[in-house]
Design an enzyme around this catalytic site. Structure first.
Site, PDB file in Angstrom:
ATOM      1  N   ASP A  52       0.780  -1.254   0.000  1.00 27.67           N
ATOM      2  CA  ASP A  52       0.000   0.000   0.000  1.00 27.67           C
ATOM      3  C   ASP A  52       0.814   1.307   0.000  1.00 27.67           C
ATOM      4  O   ASP A  52       1.804   1.413   0.717  1.00 27.67           O
ATOM      5  CB  ASP A  52      -0.859   0.101   1.271  1.00 27.67           C
ATOM      6  N   GLU A 234     -10.540  -2.336   4.422  1.00 27.62           N
ATOM      7  CA  GLU A 234      -9.198  -1.831   4.719  1.00 27.62           C
ATOM      8  C   GLU A 234      -9.024  -0.432   4.103  1.00 27.62           C
ATOM      9  O   GLU A 234      -9.807  -0.012   3.244  1.00 27.62           O
ATOM     10  CB  GLU A 234      -8.130  -2.754   4.108  1.00 27.62           C
TER      11      GLU A 234
HETATM   12  C1  FRU Z   1      -3.881  -3.603   2.725  1.00 39.89           C
HETATM   13  C2  FRU Z   1      -3.253  -4.053   4.026  1.00 39.89           C
HETATM   14  C3  FRU Z   1      -3.605  -3.088   5.138  1.00 39.89           C
HETATM   15  C4  FRU Z   1      -2.471  -3.275   6.101  1.00 39.89           C
HETATM   16  C5  FRU Z   1      -1.308  -3.507   5.187  1.00 39.89           C
HETATM   17  C6  FRU Z   1      -0.280  -4.456   5.720  1.00 39.89           C
HETATM   18  O1  FRU Z   1      -3.242  -4.078   1.597  1.00 39.89           O
HETATM   19  O2  FRU Z   1      -3.648  -5.357   4.333  1.00 39.89           O
HETATM   20  O3  FRU Z   1      -4.878  -3.305   5.695  1.00 39.89           O
HETATM   21  O4  FRU Z   1      -2.280  -2.182   6.935  1.00 39.89           O
HETATM   22  O5  FRU Z   1      -1.833  -4.013   3.979  1.00 39.89           O
HETATM   23  O6  FRU Z   1       0.847  -4.490   4.912  1.00 39.89           O
END
Ligand code: FRU
Length: 510
Positions: A52, A234
């Protein structure tokens, strides 16, 4: 005594050393960003794992991009925040790792705000603090079977994001017993002079508020019975978009799995926010990008009314297996978001940022012609490399744009009039054995009404981004051909009238 020869003796080796280092560094960079399938138009980290985008903030004329990063492996692991900066959102400079895992856990996704009023008290000697609000994910808690292992913490920087100090009072928002409790996106709510944290809490979004970024109070929840719920919620984002001087609020929610073309995707809700509650009358599910490879995207903070979005160009279904080396993943191109009304419904439209115009080579343009097969390869000498293709027509009819290579591999982007759908078909686009469903055709509804159509494709050597009907329907897809796609052909089963076609080669950004 003449010191000149002495000086010269010292100078010549110094110059030579400098020259060698710089050419070596140059060569290294050249090789590094010229690997097979390395995006030439998109941000990607030098090596190892990225997911992300995080902490995107515009500050002192610089766009900051932090990102989920595991510097020790090409698959996901203990999360850090990598860091890059840009003046134009096209070219990026790599910066040192910003946040490292610590005794409270890995550093998961979150946001950064510029605390211009010094509400946190972290600002010193007139220097504005950048404050990062992120999730501490405790792997030990997770392994021991607890559910309260994700908490929100903060850190601040007084040197424009280069070095960070974690707050001694972390975590600032403790887990109330929710397994998925993460990805805080914080923004300033001017009418009530307070910060709002938009937080993903399993199957809904929770809103918290704070005056100082340290003490948080729960305000409300949204979404348990709204939108798509095929997977965990998320990486949310909440912001207003302008409709003729009126604020219309948009809530982005990424969901994994459960996207329209399987796996990860980002839905959005249009509604109202009053400083406490988000409400929405929306009855249909709307997706910011219907393609398989745009996830966890949010907008830059501190950009005023402009909302610029960037997503992770990946899908959790296969992101850890894609055949690239020595890095995995890239970001989408930055997109400017705006509101559009179709009938009585609002939609969010995404448009590539205009700065790409500055790095576009002179275009090939063809106007007012009819065709069933139009081969761009014959017309444009330099097809290899990143490019932008725009096409306008006053007829909305079945067509396809075929990108192909010397090995007979192809990716097809098009519109199917009978289904009234746009699509990306990568079933014959090259390497796909890393994931069974990779060859499945992705489809998206045409949201626009009427016969006029205008679309733009951003083509890179391992991805395509389709902005159809001025960004009302968007699709992003990645692929891994065994040779560069150097042919482009537009095909239509019945004669297609094209008002204008414009093709620009875009300069490599690395
Ligand atoms: C989304 C996610 C978020 C988390 C991160 C962990 O892709 O799963 O929810 O904070 O990636 O790397």
């Amino acid at each position: 005594m003449n010191l000149f020869p002495m000086k010269l003796c010292k100078l010549i080796p110094a110059v030579l050393i400098c020259f060698c280092i710089s050419t070596e560094a140059q060569q290294q960079k050249y090789k590094l960003y010229r690997e097979p399938h390395r995006p030439q138009l998109h941000f990607s980290q030098k090596a190892n794992w990225m997911n992300d985008p995080n902490g995107m903030v515009f500050f002192n004329n610089t766009y900051h991009l932090f990102y989920q990063y595991y510097p020790d492996s090409m698959v996901w692991g203990p999360m850090h925040w990598g860091h890059a900066t840009s003046k134009n959102l096209v070219h990026w400079d790599h910066e040192p790792v910003a946040l490292y895992p610590d005794s409270l856990g890995y550093i998961f996704s979150g946001s950064v705000v510029a605390d211009v009023n010094n509400s946190s008290g972290f600002g010193k000697a007139g220097k504005t603090a950048l404050v990062a609000i992120f999730t501490h994910h405790d792997p030990k808690g997770d392994a021991s079977g607890r559910i309260d292992y994700q908490n929100q913490s903060i850190a601040y920087s007084l040197d424009e994001g280069r070095t960070w100090t974690k707050y001694e009072g972390n975590p600032v928002l403790k887990n109330p017993g929710i397994r998925d409790f993460r990805d805080p996106k914080v923004s300033w709510y001017e009418p009530q002079q307070k910060w709002i944290m938009t937080l993903a809490t399993q199957d809904r979004i929770s809103f918290y508020s704070s005056k100082d970024l340290k003490q948080w109070t729960k305000e409300s929840e949204f979404g348990k019975d709204n939108g798509a719920h095929g997977g965990v919620w998320e990486c949310p984002d909440l912001f207003p978009l302008d409709d003729n001087g009126r604020d219309v609020w948009v809530l982005l929610v990424s969901i994994n799995p459960g996207g329209p073309n399987e796996g990860s995707a980002t839905q959005y809700f249009i509604g109202d926010f009053d400083g406490t509650k988000f409400s929405s009358n929306q009855t249909t599910t709307k997706w910011l990008d219907y393609g398989p490879d745009d996830y966890a995207g949010v907008t830059w903070s501190n950009t005023g009314k402009r909302k610029i979005f960037l997503g992770w160009m990946g899908n959790w279904l296969y992101a850890t297996k894609v055949p690239t080396y020595p890095w995995r993943s890239a970001m989408t191109i930055p997109r400017e978001l705006s509101l559009r009304k179709i009938g009585t419904e609002y939609y969010v439209a995404s448009k590539p940022i205009e700065n790409y115009n500055l790095f576009a080579e002179p275009p090939f343009i063809a106007e007012s012609f009819s065709t069933t097969k139009f081969n761009l390869t014959d017309k444009v000498k330099k097809l290899k490399g990143p490019a932008r293709l725009s096409m306008a027509s006053d007829q909305i009819k079945t067509f396809s744009i075929v990108l192909s290579n010397s090995k007979g591999e192809k990716v097809v982007i098009g519109y199917d009039q009978q289904a009234n759908q746009y699509y990306i078909d990568r079933s014959e686009a090259g390497i796909h054995d890393f994931y069974n469903g990779f060859t499945k055709k992705s489809v998206a509804p045409r949201i626009a009404q009427g016969n006029d159509t205008y679309l733009t494709l951003f083509i890179d050597n391992a991805s395509v981004e389709l902005f159809a009907d001025n960004g009302l329907t968007v699709m992003t897809g990645i692929f891994f051909p065994n040779d560069d796609f150097t042919n482009i052909q537009i095909e239509a089963p019945e004669t297609l009238k094209i008002k204008s076609l414009k093709f620009n080669r875009l300069q490599d950004i690395w």
